[in-house]
Design an enzyme around this catalytic site. Structure first.
Site, PDB file in Angstrom:
ATOM      1  N   ARG A  58     -70.204  56.515 -99.905  1.00 58.01           N
ATOM      2  CA  ARG A  58     -68.893  55.842 -99.955  1.00 58.01           C
ATOM      3  C   ARG A  58     -68.878  54.772-101.041  1.00 58.01           C
ATOM      4  O   ARG A  58     -67.888  54.590-101.751  1.00 58.01           O
ATOM      5  CB  ARG A  58     -68.567  55.240 -98.583  1.00 58.01           C
ATOM      6  N   HIS A 108     -63.567  43.682 -91.325  1.00 60.03           N
ATOM      7  CA  HIS A 108     -64.580  44.706 -91.037  1.00 60.03           C
ATOM      8  C   HIS A 108     -65.676  44.731 -92.087  1.00 60.03           C
ATOM      9  O   HIS A 108     -66.418  45.701 -92.185  1.00 60.03           O
ATOM     10  CB  HIS A 108     -63.924  46.084 -90.914  1.00 60.03           C
ATOM     11  N   CYS A 116     -79.010  41.203 -95.002  1.00 63.93           N
ATOM     12  CA  CYS A 116     -80.411  41.334 -94.597  1.00 63.93           C
ATOM     13  C   CYS A 116     -80.500  41.117 -93.082  1.00 63.93           C
ATOM     14  O   CYS A 116     -80.184  40.022 -92.587  1.00 63.93           O
ATOM     15  CB  CYS A 116     -81.275  40.283 -95.312  1.00 63.93           C
ATOM     16  N   CYS A 119     -83.101  38.008 -92.447  1.00 60.25           N
ATOM     17  CA  CYS A 119     -82.779  36.570 -92.602  1.00 60.25           C
ATOM     18  C   CYS A 119     -81.278  36.297 -92.551  1.00 60.25           C
ATOM     19  O   CYS A 119     -80.845  35.155 -92.585  1.00 60.25           O
ATOM     20  CB  CYS A 119     -83.356  36.070 -93.935  1.00 60.25           C
ATOM     21  N   CYS A 135     -84.990  42.158 -99.770  1.00 66.35           N
ATOM     22  CA  CYS A 135     -83.912  41.157 -99.699  1.00 66.35           C
ATOM     23  C   CYS A 135     -84.163  40.101-100.778  1.00 66.35           C
ATOM     24  O   CYS A 135     -85.256  39.537-100.877  1.00 66.35           O
ATOM     25  CB  CYS A 135     -83.922  40.494 -98.305  1.00 66.35           C
TER      26      CYS A 135
HETATM   27  N1  APR Z   1     -49.263  55.529 -96.746  1.00 67.22           N
HETATM   28  C1  APR Z   1     -49.135  54.861 -95.576  1.00 67.22           C
HETATM   29  N2  APR Z   1     -49.833  55.148 -94.448  1.00 67.22           N
HETATM   30  C2  APR Z   1     -50.709  56.165 -94.534  1.00 67.22           C
HETATM   31  C3  APR Z   1     -50.907  56.929 -95.711  1.00 67.22           C
HETATM   32  C4  APR Z   1     -50.135  56.562 -96.853  1.00 67.22           C
HETATM   33  N3  APR Z   1     -50.254  57.225 -98.010  1.00 67.22           N
HETATM   34  N4  APR Z   1     -51.849  57.881 -95.455  1.00 67.22           N
HETATM   35  C5  APR Z   1     -52.209  57.720 -94.177  1.00 67.22           C
HETATM   36  N5  APR Z   1     -51.535  56.703 -93.614  1.00 67.22           N
HETATM   37  C6  APR Z   1     -51.631  56.184 -92.245  1.00 67.22           C
HETATM   38  C7  APR Z   1     -51.977  57.235 -91.214  1.00 67.22           C
HETATM   39  O1  APR Z   1     -50.787  57.835 -90.699  1.00 67.22           O
HETATM   40  C8  APR Z   1     -52.682  56.398 -90.153  1.00 67.22           C
HETATM   41  O2  APR Z   1     -51.747  55.896 -89.200  1.00 67.22           O
HETATM   42  O3  APR Z   1     -52.695  55.261 -92.239  1.00 67.22           O
HETATM   43  C9  APR Z   1     -53.288  55.231 -90.932  1.00 67.22           C
HETATM   44  C10 APR Z   1     -54.788  55.329 -91.093  1.00 67.22           C
HETATM   45  O4  APR Z   1     -55.354  55.240 -89.808  1.00 67.22           O
HETATM   46  P1  APR Z   1     -56.940  55.323 -89.643  1.00 67.22           P
HETATM   47  O5  APR Z   1     -57.460  56.460 -90.420  1.00 67.22           O
HETATM   48  O6  APR Z   1     -57.214  55.239 -88.171  1.00 67.22           O
HETATM   49  O7  APR Z   1     -57.479  53.998 -90.375  1.00 67.22           O
HETATM   50  P2  APR Z   1     -57.458  52.518 -89.824  1.00 67.22           P
HETATM   51  O8  APR Z   1     -56.294  52.304 -88.893  1.00 67.22           O
HETATM   52  O9  APR Z   1     -57.586  51.612 -90.979  1.00 67.22           O
HETATM   53  O10 APR Z   1     -58.826  52.458 -88.960  1.00 67.22           O
HETATM   54  C11 APR Z   1     -59.170  51.204 -88.407  1.00 67.22           C
HETATM   55  O11 APR Z   1     -61.257  52.147 -87.642  1.00 67.22           O
HETATM   56  O12 APR Z   1     -63.037  53.523 -88.056  1.00 67.22           O
HETATM   57  C12 APR Z   1     -62.630  52.215 -88.022  1.00 67.22           C
HETATM   58  O13 APR Z   1     -63.589  50.475 -89.263  1.00 67.22           O
HETATM   59  C13 APR Z   1     -62.755  51.595 -89.382  1.00 67.22           C
HETATM   60  O14 APR Z   1     -61.348  49.885 -90.382  1.00 67.22           O
HETATM   61  C14 APR Z   1     -61.346  51.161 -89.734  1.00 67.22           C
HETATM   62  C15 APR Z   1     -60.677  51.081 -88.378  1.00 67.22           C
END
Ligand code: APR
Length: 234
Positions: A58, A108, A116, A119, A135
């Site tokens: 990533r 997040h 690390c 520490c 580290c």
């Molecule tokens: N424009 C606007 N919204 C969008 C677009 C776009 N182009 N593409 C996707 N989405 C919306 C989707 O419909 C969905 O509701 O963005 C949202 C993404 O949701 P998730 O994939 O669940 O991401 P998020 O809500 O940020 O997840 C929260 O979950 O896994 C953990 O730590 C991770 O920070 C993350 C947290």
């Protein structure tokens, strides 16, 4: 009326059109990986190399993405709005910073930071990470890890975030499915303190009933239009 204090919660949907995969869409990250293996302390303890490879992949992918028109619109809002604007992001990418946002909290963590486990020191990090990475602060290979918040861990800066949300006149939620707490509970806190609440998302989120207003569409279309309207009305 004094200028509105605006708090914006952002999620993976904001970065989707920059080419960063979301988590819960059909082709999202959790459709390909089991979060228990790559995004929990238990998963890291079981197989640190797998977790490092997940974040190394990533981190490499994040090196080539750029902010989109929605990130730019939020940076413009911070520059041109008469009142205070804060972004609370669930995203670990650096696209808000690259677009020029300054009042920014990564609840997040950040993909371009390493922690690390020995520490507790944090260091800016844009290379691959491994358990044996030394580290820079303590000089020990004692378990460098990605500086991101895993499931079961406490998000960062929650006291400051609650203080900002409690004082907001306007709470925007952009590009998040409303599945993960405490982020998903912030809209209720904003409402309870009298803020107007707006969801800007591709489709209705899990928390859609909590919002006073909803605008659905791709972020690069709906966010610049909404920011233009806000600035024109001040
Ligand atoms: N424009 C606007 N919204 C969008 C677009 C776009 N182009 N593409 C996707 N989405 C919306 C989707 O419909 C969905 O509701 O963005 C949202 C993404 O949701 P998730 O994939 O669940 O991401 P998020 O809500 O940020 O997840 C929260 O979950 O896994 C953990 O730590 C991770 O920070 C993350 C947290």
């Amino acid at each position: 009326m004094s200028a509105q204090r605006i708090v914006v919660l952002t999620g993976a949907g904001l970065s989707a059109e920059s080419g960063v995969p979301t988590f819960r869409d059909k082709t999202g990250i959790w459709a390909k990986y089991d979060y228990r293996e790559v995004a929990t302390p238990e998963g890291f303890a079981r197989n640190p190399d797998l977790v490092h490879e997940f974040y190394n992949m990533r981190r490499r992918a994040h090196a080539t993405v750029r902010p989109n028109a929605a990130h730019a619109a939020l940076a413009r809002l911070e520059r041109e709005h008469e009142g205070e604007v804060w972004i609370v992001t669930q995203n670990v990418d650096a696209l808000h910073e690259q677009a020029g946002s300054r009042n920014l909290i990564h609840m997040h963590g950040e993909i371009f930071s390493a922690l690390c486990a020995g520490c507790g020191a944090r260091s800016p990090w844009d290379q691959d990470l491994a358990l044996a990475t030394i580290c820079g602060a303590c000089g020990e290979p004692r378990g460098m890890r990605p500086d991101v918040v895993w499931f079961g861990e406490m998000p960062h800066h929650m006291d400051r975030i609650r203080e900002l949300v409690g004082a907001a006149d306007l709470f925007l939620s952009i590009g998040t499915s409303g599945n993960v707490y405490p982020a998903a509970g912030l809209v209720a806190e904003a409402r309870s303190h009298g803020a107007h609440t707006v969801e800007l998302n591709l489709e209705p989120s899990e928390g859609r009933r909590m919002f006073a207003e909803a605008i659905h569409g791709p972020a690069t279309r709906v966010v610049p239009v909404y920011v233009e309207k806000l600035l024109a009305s001040q």
